[in-house]
Design a protein around this motif. Structure first.
Motif, PDB file in Angstrom:
ATOM      1  N   PRO A 276     -57.645  60.299 -19.151  1.00 25.94           N
ATOM      2  CA  PRO A 276     -57.742  60.746 -20.551  1.00 25.94           C
ATOM      3  C   PRO A 276     -58.139  59.638 -21.520  1.00 25.94           C
ATOM      4  CG  PRO A 276     -55.446  60.446 -19.936  1.00 25.94           C
ATOM      5  CD  PRO A 276     -56.250  60.153 -18.705  1.00 25.94           C
ATOM      6  N   ALA A 277     -57.388  58.532 -21.518  1.00 23.37           N
ATOM      7  CA  ALA A 277     -57.605  57.377 -22.398  1.00 23.37           C
ATOM      8  C   ALA A 277     -56.511  56.375 -22.075  1.00 23.37           C
ATOM      9  CB  ALA A 277     -57.523  57.761 -23.869  1.00 23.37           C
ATOM     10  N   LYS A 278     -56.715  55.132 -22.453  1.00 26.01           N
ATOM     11  CA  LYS A 278     -55.683  54.129 -22.247  1.00 26.01           C
ATOM     12  C   LYS A 278     -54.495  54.386 -23.172  1.00 26.01           C
ATOM     13  CE  LYS A 278     -57.055  51.073 -19.152  1.00 26.01           C
ATOM     14  NZ  LYS A 278     -56.292  50.832 -17.903  1.00 26.01           N
ATOM     15  N   SER A 279     -53.302  54.207 -22.645  1.00 27.43           N
ATOM     16  CA  SER A 279     -52.113  54.251 -23.487  1.00 27.43           C
ATOM     17  C   SER A 279     -52.241  53.192 -24.584  1.00 27.43           C
ATOM     18  CB  SER A 279     -50.861  53.967 -22.648  1.00 27.43           C
ATOM     19  OG  SER A 279     -49.761  53.678 -23.484  1.00 27.43           O
ATOM     20  N   PRO A 280     -51.877  53.543 -25.827  1.00 22.52           N
ATOM     21  CA  PRO A 280     -51.930  52.549 -26.911  1.00 22.52           C
ATOM     22  C   PRO A 280     -50.793  51.541 -26.854  1.00 22.52           C
ATOM     23  CG  PRO A 280     -51.079  54.626 -27.742  1.00 22.52           C
ATOM     24  CD  PRO A 280     -51.481  54.875 -26.307  1.00 22.52           C
ATOM     25  N   ASN A 281     -49.883  51.689 -25.916  1.00 20.57           N
ATOM     26  CA  ASN A 281     -48.760  50.768 -25.750  1.00 20.57           C
ATOM     27  C   ASN A 281     -49.256  49.533 -25.012  1.00 20.57           C
ATOM     28  OD1 ASN A 281     -46.444  49.381 -25.057  1.00 20.57           O
ATOM     29  ND2 ASN A 281     -45.421  51.123 -24.092  1.00 20.57           N
ATOM     30  N   ARG A 282     -49.461  48.432 -25.735  1.00 23.59           N
ATOM     31  CA  ARG A 282     -50.011  47.226 -25.125  1.00 23.59           C
ATOM     32  C   ARG A 282     -48.992  46.456 -24.285  1.00 23.59           C
ATOM     33  NH1 ARG A 282     -53.618  49.834 -25.260  1.00 23.59           N
ATOM     34  NH2 ARG A 282     -55.239  49.893 -26.836  1.00 23.59           N
ATOM     35  N   GLN A 283     -47.756  46.924 -24.217  1.00 21.34           N
ATOM     36  CA  GLN A 283     -46.842  46.387 -23.213  1.00 21.34           C
ATOM     37  C   GLN A 283     -47.167  46.956 -21.836  1.00 21.34           C
ATOM     38  OE1 GLN A 283     -42.705  46.735 -24.241  1.00 21.34           O
ATOM     39  NE2 GLN A 283     -42.923  45.556 -26.131  1.00 21.34           N
ATOM     40  N   LYS A 284     -47.955  48.034 -21.827  1.00 21.50           N
ATOM     41  CA  LYS A 284     -48.371  48.647 -20.566  1.00 21.50           C
ATOM     42  C   LYS A 284     -49.825  48.336 -20.228  1.00 21.50           C
ATOM     43  CE  LYS A 284     -45.335  52.731 -20.603  1.00 21.50           C
ATOM     44  NZ  LYS A 284     -45.325  54.221 -20.583  1.00 21.50           N
TER      45      LYS A 284
ATOM     46  N   VAL B 120     -42.277  51.306 -28.399  1.00 18.08           N
ATOM     47  CA  VAL B 120     -43.112  50.188 -28.831  1.00 18.08           C
ATOM     48  C   VAL B 120     -43.881  50.537 -30.093  1.00 18.08           C
ATOM     49  CG1 VAL B 120     -45.046  48.699 -28.164  1.00 18.08           C
ATOM     50  CG2 VAL B 120     -43.307  49.320 -26.478  1.00 18.08           C
ATOM     51  N   LEU B 121     -44.405  51.756 -30.163  1.00 22.85           N
ATOM     52  CA  LEU B 121     -45.273  52.144 -31.277  1.00 22.85           C
ATOM     53  C   LEU B 121     -44.507  52.439 -32.563  1.00 22.85           C
ATOM     54  CD1 LEU B 121     -47.695  54.496 -29.306  1.00 22.85           C
ATOM     55  CD2 LEU B 121     -48.122  52.140 -30.026  1.00 22.85           C
ATOM     56  N   PHE B 122     -43.229  52.821 -32.445  1.00 21.69           N
ATOM     57  CA  PHE B 122     -42.437  53.189 -33.626  1.00 21.69           C
ATOM     58  C   PHE B 122     -41.090  52.448 -33.614  1.00 21.69           C
ATOM     59  CE2 PHE B 122     -45.153  56.789 -32.510  1.00 21.69           C
ATOM     60  CZ  PHE B 122     -45.880  56.947 -33.688  1.00 21.69           C
ATOM     61  N   PRO B 123     -41.130  51.129 -33.780  1.00 28.16           N
ATOM     62  CA  PRO B 123     -39.893  50.337 -33.693  1.00 28.16           C
ATOM     63  C   PRO B 123     -38.906  50.638 -34.816  1.00 28.16           C
ATOM     64  CG  PRO B 123     -41.723  48.987 -34.484  1.00 28.16           C
ATOM     65  CD  PRO B 123     -42.313  50.288 -34.043  1.00 28.16           C
ATOM     66  N   GLN B 124     -39.359  51.291 -35.876  1.00 31.37           N
ATOM     67  CA  GLN B 124     -38.466  51.602 -36.987  1.00 31.37           C
ATOM     68  C   GLN B 124     -37.531  52.770 -36.679  1.00 31.37           C
ATOM     69  OE1 GLN B 124     -41.637  52.269 -36.786  1.00 31.37           O
ATOM     70  NE2 GLN B 124     -42.205  54.179 -37.814  1.00 31.37           N
ATOM     71  N   LEU B 125     -37.804  53.511 -35.612  1.00 32.62           N
ATOM     72  CA  LEU B 125     -36.981  54.656 -35.238  1.00 32.62           C
ATOM     73  C   LEU B 125     -35.934  54.255 -34.216  1.00 32.62           C
ATOM     74  CD1 LEU B 125     -39.729  57.431 -34.858  1.00 32.62           C
ATOM     75  CD2 LEU B 125     -38.307  56.920 -36.867  1.00 32.62           C
TER      76      LEU B 125
ATOM     77  N   MET C 103     -49.060  47.965 -12.396  1.00 33.63           N
ATOM     78  CA  MET C 103     -47.779  47.694 -13.040  1.00 33.63           C
ATOM     79  C   MET C 103     -48.007  47.545 -14.538  1.00 33.63           C
ATOM     80  SD  MET C 103     -46.924  43.698 -12.035  1.00 33.63           S
ATOM     81  CE  MET C 103     -47.165  43.933 -10.270  1.00 33.63           C
ATOM     82  N   PRO C 104     -46.984  47.717 -15.349  1.00 34.28           N
ATOM     83  CA  PRO C 104     -47.142  47.499 -16.789  1.00 34.28           C
ATOM     84  C   PRO C 104     -47.574  46.069 -17.083  1.00 34.28           C
ATOM     85  CG  PRO C 104     -45.089  48.640 -16.326  1.00 34.28           C
ATOM     86  CD  PRO C 104     -45.626  48.183 -15.008  1.00 34.28           C
ATOM     87  N   ARG C 105     -48.372  45.899 -18.118  1.00 30.90           N
ATOM     88  CA  ARG C 105     -48.877  44.566 -18.468  1.00 30.90           C
ATOM     89  C   ARG C 105     -47.727  43.574 -18.677  1.00 30.90           C
ATOM     90  NH1 ARG C 105     -52.198  43.134 -24.059  1.00 30.90           N
ATOM     91  NH2 ARG C 105     -52.322  40.869 -23.729  1.00 30.90           N
ATOM     92  N   LEU C 106     -46.674  44.006 -19.360  1.00 33.40           N
ATOM     93  CA  LEU C 106     -45.552  43.105 -19.642  1.00 33.40           C
ATOM     94  C   LEU C 106     -44.940  42.591 -18.345  1.00 33.40           C
ATOM     95  CD1 LEU C 106     -44.088  42.064 -22.209  1.00 33.40           C
ATOM     96  CD2 LEU C 106     -42.391  43.857 -21.827  1.00 33.40           C
ATOM     97  N   GLU C 107     -44.821  43.473 -17.339  1.00 31.37           N
ATOM     98  CA  GLU C 107     -44.256  43.069 -16.060  1.00 31.37           C
ATOM     99  C   GLU C 107     -45.198  42.124 -15.324  1.00 31.37           C
ATOM    100  OE1 GLU C 107     -41.823  42.635 -12.760  1.00 31.37           O
ATOM    101  OE2 GLU C 107     -41.414  43.251 -14.820  1.00 31.37           O
ATOM    102  N   ALA C 108     -46.497  42.404 -15.387  1.00 27.87           N
ATOM    103  CA  ALA C 108     -47.477  41.523 -14.743  1.00 27.87           C
ATOM    104  C   ALA C 108     -47.406  40.113 -15.330  1.00 27.87           C
ATOM    105  CB  ALA C 108     -48.882  42.093 -14.905  1.00 27.87           C
ATOM    106  N   GLU C 109     -47.339  40.045 -16.654  1.00 28.99           N
ATOM    107  CA  GLU C 109     -47.270  38.734 -17.300  1.00 28.99           C
ATOM    108  C   GLU C 109     -45.932  38.059 -17.022  1.00 28.99           C
ATOM    109  OE1 GLU C 109     -50.341  39.529 -21.022  1.00 28.99           O
ATOM    110  OE2 GLU C 109     -48.179  39.778 -21.340  1.00 28.99           O
ATOM    111  N   ARG C 110     -44.871  38.832 -16.942  1.00 27.38           N
ATOM    112  CA  ARG C 110     -43.549  38.255 -16.639  1.00 27.38           C
ATOM    113  C   ARG C 110     -43.548  37.602 -15.261  1.00 27.38           C
ATOM    114  NH1 ARG C 110     -39.138  38.956 -13.882  1.00 27.38           N
ATOM    115  NH2 ARG C 110     -39.972  40.763 -12.784  1.00 27.38           N
ATOM    116  N   GLN C 111     -44.299  38.181 -14.326  1.00 25.44           N
ATOM    117  CA  GLN C 111     -44.374  37.629 -12.976  1.00 25.44           C
ATOM    118  C   GLN C 111     -45.376  36.478 -12.865  1.00 25.44           C
ATOM    119  OE1 GLN C 111     -44.608  40.356  -9.667  1.00 25.44           O
ATOM    120  NE2 GLN C 111     -43.559  41.986 -10.784  1.00 25.44           N
ATOM    121  N   GLY C 112     -46.060  36.190 -13.976  1.00 25.51           N
ATOM    122  CA  GLY C 112     -46.987  35.066 -13.978  1.00 25.51           C
ATOM    123  C   GLY C 112     -48.414  35.423 -13.615  1.00 25.51           C
ATOM    124  N   ALA C 113     -48.761  36.694 -13.650  1.00 22.94           N
ATOM    125  CA  ALA C 113     -50.129  37.109 -13.330  1.00 22.94           C
ATOM    126  C   ALA C 113     -51.091  36.610 -14.406  1.00 22.94           C
ATOM    127  CB  ALA C 113     -50.216  38.632 -13.216  1.00 22.94           C
TER     128      ALA C 113
END
Length: 304
Positions: free
Chosen positions: A53-61, A193-198, A276-286
């Motif tokens: 469909p489209a990329k998720s707008p959640n950049r942690q993913k 991630v997209l609505f941290p105020q809620l 894997m989610p981007r945040l997890e990839a970066e956490r593992q040092g990718a």
């Protein structure tokens, strides 16, 4: 009929099933009959799969709004499936990749122009990598003069079941409950991630209602697709119970059987590609890299 049974066995060997469920099903016999009808006419075996469909707008993913190497590998999986079918049936298969992006755009916080750009990128990937057994389809083909909310509204009018009926279906069996839980989790994670105020409770309730709407629209789009490809074998990007008429296919390996390229990044490991989610990839040092200076992916190598 033996060739059709062999093709169904090939499909089932790639099935993405819900855990702890028997994989035998009367739907396997139905798929074999569908395949046999195409074989009897000497035509490629038609299949449909809803997704991309489209990329998720959640950049942690995800890394960006653009199709990346995850989409390339997901489409490659479908092409390889068609190639394998060709080894037992020379006309092979034709897999229609049916984009549901416009159907969900407002529910997943992606603009309609963003959906269009992503779909153009998918078409270019199919041409660029020679995936000649794949084609694309979207609701725009049935409603060429409609866009955005007008397109969604007309499709719902033509094909959607009432929302209370959808809610009852989701509670009626394990397949429905698993589908709801999986979609609810995706929406909940993105909205955090997209609505941290809620608050988490506010997001949980908002995403719960939208999860039902996503399923309602998905079913409506599925009926639209069936009206255009009535004889095609139905594949799915999600895991399903063996008793489901849809056969789940995992597009790219991942510990999470619900993972899709558009909710994750592709990570090249020593064992091969993995989502894997981007945040997890970066956490593992990718480390971020690009294939052909265009398609983003991450590398996580432990060998020398």
């Amino acid at each position: 009929m033996q060739t059709a049974r062999t093709i169904n066995q090939l499909l089932e060997s790639r099935g993405n099933y819900l855990p702890d469920l028997d994989v035998s099903s009367e739907h396997g016999a139905r798929r074999a009959r569908q395949a046999h009808a195409f074989i009897a006419s000497g035509k490629p075996i038609e299949m449909v799969i809803l997704g991309f469909p489209a990329k998720s707008p959640n950049r942690q993913k995800t890394f960006s709004e653009h199709a990346d190497l995850g989409e390339v590998e997901g489409l490659r999986t479908l092409q390889r499936l068609a190639d394998d079918i060709r080894t037992v049936y020379s006309p092979g298969a034709k897999i229609h990749v049916c984009s549901d992006g416009h159907i969900f755009a407002d529910l997943v916080h992606v603009s309609d122009p963003g959906i269009d750009r992503f779909q153009d990128e998918i078409d270019k990937i199919i041409v660029r990598f020679g995936f000649d057994s794949l084609s694309t389809f979207s609701a725009r083909a049935l409603y060429p003069r409609l866009k955005g909310n007008s397109l969604r509204g007309q499709m719902m009018k033509d094909f959607a079941a009432p929302l209370p009926e959808i809610k009852m279906e989701c509670l009626a069996n394990e397949d429905g409950r698993a589908l709801f839980n999986g979609i609810h989790r995706f929406l909940f994670e993105d909205d955090l991630v997209l609505f941290p105020q809620l608050s988490r409770n506010q997001i949980r309730e908002r995403s719960k209602q939208r999860a039902y709407e996503v399923i309602q629209r998905s079913q409506a789009f599925g009926k639209l697709v069936e009206s255009q490809f009535p004889d095609a074998i139905r594949l799915s990007i999600h895991p399903h119970a063996a008793a489901s008429p849809k056969l789940g296919i995992q597009l790219v390996p991942s510990p999470n059987r619900w993972a899709t390229p558009w909710h994750n990044v592709l990570v090249m490991t020593d064992a091969g590609p993995c989502l894997m989610p981007r945040l997890e990839a970066e956490r593992q040092g990718a480390a971020l890299s690009f294939f052909d200076n265009q398609f983003a992916f991450f590398e996580l190598r432990t060998g020398t």
